[in-house]
Design a protein around this motif. Structure first.
Motif, short mmCIF file in Angstrom:
data_model
loop_
_atom_site.label_atom_id
_atom_site.label_comp_id
_atom_site.label_asym_id
_atom_site.label_seq_id
_atom_site.Cartn_x
_atom_site.Cartn_y
_atom_site.Cartn_z
N THR A 47 1.01 -1.33 0.00
CA THR A 47 -0.02 -0.02 0.09
C THR A 47 0.81 1.15 -0.17
OG1 THR A 47 -0.07 -0.11 2.47
CG2 THR A 47 -2.06 -0.98 1.14
N SER A 48 2.28 1.07 0.24
CA SER A 48 3.05 2.20 0.29
C SER A 48 4.65 1.93 -0.29
CB SER A 48 3.04 2.83 1.76
OG SER A 48 3.72 4.08 1.60
N HIS B 21 1.28 2.58 12.38
CA HIS B 21 0.99 1.33 13.24
C HIS B 21 0.45 0.60 12.11
CE1 HIS B 21 -1.33 -0.76 16.41
NE2 HIS B 21 -0.43 -1.59 15.91
N LYS B 22 -0.59 1.13 11.51
CA LYS B 22 -1.36 0.34 10.38
C LYS B 22 -0.57 -0.09 9.16
CE LYS B 22 -5.03 -0.94 8.17
NZ LYS B 22 -6.03 -2.24 8.51
N LEU B 23 0.59 0.74 8.85
CA LEU B 23 1.20 0.40 7.72
C LEU B 23 2.50 -0.69 8.13
CD1 LEU B 23 2.14 3.75 6.03
CD2 LEU B 23 0.84 1.94 4.96
N LEU B 24 2.84 -0.67 9.47
CA LEU B 24 3.99 -1.61 10.04
C LEU B 24 3.53 -2.67 10.92
CD1 LEU B 24 6.78 0.80 10.41
CD2 LEU B 24 6.57 -0.54 8.58
N LEU C 253 9.93 1.09 13.13
CA LEU C 253 10.12 2.47 12.53
C LEU C 253 11.53 3.04 12.75
CD1 LEU C 253 8.28 4.96 10.88
CD2 LEU C 253 7.84 5.75 13.03
N GLU C 254 11.94 2.85 13.93
CA GLU C 254 13.33 3.32 14.39
C GLU C 254 14.34 2.66 13.36
OE1 GLU C 254 16.21 5.64 16.33
OE2 GLU C 254 14.01 5.79 15.65
N GLU D 194 -9.82 2.71 10.50
CA GLU D 194 -8.60 2.13 10.30
C GLU D 194 -7.52 2.92 9.41
OE1 GLU D 194 -9.22 -2.00 9.97
OE2 GLU D 194 -10.08 -2.29 11.77
N ASN D 195 -8.14 3.10 8.38
CA ASN D 195 -7.06 3.51 7.28
C ASN D 195 -6.81 5.19 7.23
OD1 ASN D 195 -6.10 1.07 5.76
ND2 ASN D 195 -8.34 0.70 5.92
N TYR D 196 -7.79 5.81 7.41
CA TYR D 196 -7.88 7.23 6.98
C TYR D 196 -8.26 8.00 8.40
CZ TYR D 196 -7.53 5.58 2.37
OH TYR D 196 -7.16 4.87 1.10
#
Length: 350
Positions: free
Chosen positions: A133-134, A175-178, A186-187, A339-341
């Motif tokens: 998605t990204s 959080h949703k992406l990872l 993320l770090e 959840e997504n937006y």
């Protein structure tokens, strides 16, 4: 609602509202790894329609009728002489070189797993599995664009006009992406991103807060792009003026082809990536949209088309949900949107 897009004149159903080029775009990494070959700049599919169908079907003996309806021009394809990345044309190779590729060109290190950019891409693939998605590389191209630019402030301003979120909202998007381990992941990404691309003009983007903000910007505003030489061929075949019997035979062949491909490759039919579009990102969502986005030119040029007559002064809305999701209950639709937006829809249907 932060922004909105409104019609300044009457627009008729079926009319193209606008065609827009992205300020940045990038192919998805898993998609490229699995040999979905697309121009590294504009994402135009590089395979012929027949090669595309053969790969998706896992059948190299397949022959497509009407090969003259395929629009792919392999004689125009060019590669970067240093890293061998492929483009659909000399124009795309030059545009990439002028905007971001000087910074991102891996040269002879293309296959070196220890190169900082390769380490970043490998880490991203291990955190973000298909369906994608990204892409971390869209963020990398944003940084590279500013690094290469003579007028850095212009580009920083161009990227900063995309909808920004509060710290809490950013955290939810990341959080949703990872997934559940997002803080640690993320770090890891931030440190690799810094090693590969740090620039003092953009020092804020490399801090924990700035990186999360950049991530959220791409997560919320990134528009999926899909290209396919096979679907271009199908559209061209649909437009052929054929005798009735030949038309029926061709339609039956295409229907069966798609059924067979679905068994073999599932839903992953297109070369995919994501891009940032200034105008399109201003469009708010509606579960009964009056416009829709598409990529009929088989590249990253986004067409916004009116689904209904739109009066001057009326808001132009697209749907952030696909057709199947839009048919679900209000409760289900809003669960996906929250959840997504991070908003609850209050369109007439909701």
């Amino acid at each position: 609602q932060g922004k909105g897009l409104f019609a300044t004149k009457n627009i008729r159903k079926g009319e193209t509202v606008f065609v827009e080029r992205p300020v940045g775009a990038s192919p998805f990494l898993w998609n490229a790894l699995y040999n979905y070959r697309a121009c590294d700049h504009c994402l135009r599919a590089l395979e012929t329609a027949e090669e595309n169908a053969q790969r998706l079907l896992g059948k190299s003996s397949l022959v497509l009728p009407h090969p003259e309806q395929c629009s792919i021009r392999k004689d125009l394809h060019q590669q970067c002489p240093r890293c061998q990345v492929t483009y659909c044309s000399a124009e795309c190779r030059q545009a990439a070189l002028e905007q971001y590729h000087q910074v991102l060109c891996l040269g002879p290190s293309r296959d070196d797993p220890t190169h900082p950019l390769n380490k970043l891409q490998e880490a991203w693939r291990n955190m973000h599995y298909p369906p994608e998605t990204s892409s971390i590389m869209l963020m990398a191209r944003m940084v590279a664009t500013v690094k290469q630019a003579k007028d850095k402030e212009w580009w920083i301003k161009a990227f900063s006009q995309f909808c920004n979120k509060t710290a809490n909202e950013e955290e939810e998007i990341v959080h949703k992406l990872l997934g559940d381990k997002f803080k640690g992941q993320l770090e890891v990404l931030r440190l690799l991103f810094t090693e590969a691309l740090y620039d003092e003009h953009l020092s804020r983007w490399f801090t924990p807060e700035g990186f999360r903000s950049l991530f959220a910007l791409v997560g919320t505003n990134g528009q999926g792009i899909g290209t396919s030489s096979l679907s271009q061929w199908v559209h061209a075949c649909d437009a052929l003026d054929l005798p009735m019997l030949q038309r029926e035979e061709l339609d039956a062949f295409i229907d069966q082809l798609y059924k067979d491909i679905e068994k073999e490759s599932g839903e992953f039919l297109n070369c995919e990536g994501s891009g940032l579009y200034v105008l399109q990102s201003c469009c708010n969502h509606s579960c009964i949209p009056n416009a829709e986005t598409s990529f009929p030119e088989n590249n990253f040029l986004l067409h916004l088309t009116a689904l209904e007559d739109i009066e001057a002064g009326e808001e132009i809305c697209i749907s952030y949900l696909d057709c199947c999701q839009r048919e679900r209950s209000r409760h289900s639709r809003n669960k996906i949107l929250r959840e997504n937006y991070l908003f609850t829809c209050s369109c007439p249907k909701c």
